[in-house]
Design an enzyme around this catalytic site. Structure first.
Site: not given
Ligand code: AMP
Length: 368
Positions: A192, A267, A306, A312, A324
């Site tokens: 994404k 989400r 990654r 990360r 996740r």
């Molecule tokens: P991402 O970089 O989008 O994979 O997000 C990393 C982490 O941020 C996720 O595993 C969640 O813990 C938190 N996070 C990101 N976006 C959301 C969301 N829309 N709702 C809740 N937690 C989020």
């Protein structure tokens, strides 16, 4: 083009056009009423400028008074009409002519008619400078119309957008440029973020990644970052209230964007509903939700790779990654139905070369 609060407005009616409509109205009304002394009643706040110019153009004896009602909030009528200033007393047996700046749905007009219904006036007439015939409910006949206008939000010459714009001499129309708002959907590691970087350049969109926003806050050790860290470290979702608020603040910071790519948001169903409501309140909407599809084993390999580069912590541990995915399956996957019900869900194969996948996404966007 002018900007009032967060919106842009473009010129619609010039001073000359407005002035000539006001003079025509004054002429028509005086032809019908010059033998008597009518009471003109302006409807505040919007009509103050119209009433002033109208009276200057009305060359026979008349009186003037005002009533005040409230109905508009922001760009759409709330439908709640309150009387804030009552009609004058002793109007029994007189000819009353209402001077409205604008008649649209007719809700305010209904309240006005109701306000004067027990006053025993000799004649009750309605004049409006602007008239949206397309949406008027037709309940009462309107005796005098200045200019018929399309159903677009206007400001200026007494009319406002959240109190701004009343002092403009001309009338402006809301500039509804065509926006594209996309949701990029898919499991962690689906690509994404990578694809959003290309699409934002190609379509001139603002990319909002809630994951990036959280990481920025964690890096700067803000209160929000500290709160989010405890969830992110375990691979859990951050609570909805926090995430929704953060997302809305970021959209608000970009009033000039020609569209948004939402990456990693929504989400949960609650987030998707909040996003829809929020966008409606801004006169916006989601145009498409595009899912990048890939199988779990490929995604786990991608994420572990990654994690080696990005540092990360949530990408370095297979258990956290699987958690996740569980969060995704339980809370995010149901959004497919949510967007399918709105006919906005599109699926794209997320396996292949990066530019090949960008092409697949572009094809969906260009067919919107
Ligand atoms: P991402 O970089 O989008 O994979 O997000 C990393 C982490 O941020 C996720 O595993 C969640 O813990 C938190 N996070 C990101 N976006 C959301 C969301 N829309 N709702 C809740 N937690 C989020």
């Amino acid at each position: 083009m002018i900007k009032l609060h967060d919106k842009y407005f473009k010129p619609f009616l010039s001073q000359t056009e407005i002035q000539s409509a006001v003079e025509d109205l004054a002429k028509k009304i005086s032809d019908d009423h010059k033998e008597e002394t009518p009471i003109f009643i302006g409807v505040l706040n919007g009509s103050f400028m119209f009433v002033a110019d109208f009276l200057k153009a009305y060359e026979h004896p008349c009186e003037v008074s005002f009533v005040k009602l409230s109905s508009y909030q922001g760009l759409t009528s709330t439908g709640i009409v309150e009387t804030l200033l009552d009609p004058p007393e002793n109007i029994e047996g007189r000819t009353v002519i209402i001077l409205e700046d604008i008649i649209d749905t007719g809700r305010t007009l209904k309240e006005l008619v109701h306000l004067f219904s027990n006053t025993n006036v000799k004649e009750f007439k309605i004049a409006t400078l602007f008239y949206k015939s397309e949406i008027y409910n037709g309940e009462y006949s309107i005796d005098y119309v200045g200019i018929e206008i399309p159903n677009k939000f206007i400001v200026g010459y007494g009319l406002d957008y959240n109190e701004l714009g009343r002092n403009l001499k001309e009338v402006y129309q809301l500039n509804q440029k065509h926006m594209i708002n996309l949701v990029l959907f898919g499991k962690p590691g689906a690509g994404k973020g990578t694809q959003a970087e290309f699409l934002k350049e190609k379509y001139n969109l603002k990319h909002i990644s809630t994951g990036d926003l959280f990481r920025y806050n964690m890096k700067n050790d803000t209160e929000l970052g500290q709160l989010a860290k405890s969830y992110i470290d375990k691979g859990d979702l951050v609570p909805d209230e926090v995430t929704i608020k953060m997302l809305q603040d970021d959209v608000e910071k970009n009033p000039e964007a020609s569209g948004f790519i939402f990456d990693g948001f929504p989400r949960t169903t609650a987030q998707a509903q909040a996003l829809d409501e929020f966008l409606v309140s801004k006169g916006m909407k989601i145009d498409a939700t595009i899912a990048l599809e890939a199988n779990d084993e490929i995604l786990i390999q991608r994420l572990l790779e990654r994690g080696k580069v990005s540092g990360r912590t949530d990408d370095q541990d297979e258990d956290k990654i699987r958690n996740r995915f569980d969060e995704y399956n339980q809370k995010t996957a149901p959004l497919k139905d949510f967007y399918e019900a709105q006919n906005k869900f599109h699926s794209v194969n997320g396996i292949g070369e990066i530019d090949e996948i960008t092409m697949r996404l572009s094809k969906v966007i260009e067919e919107l």
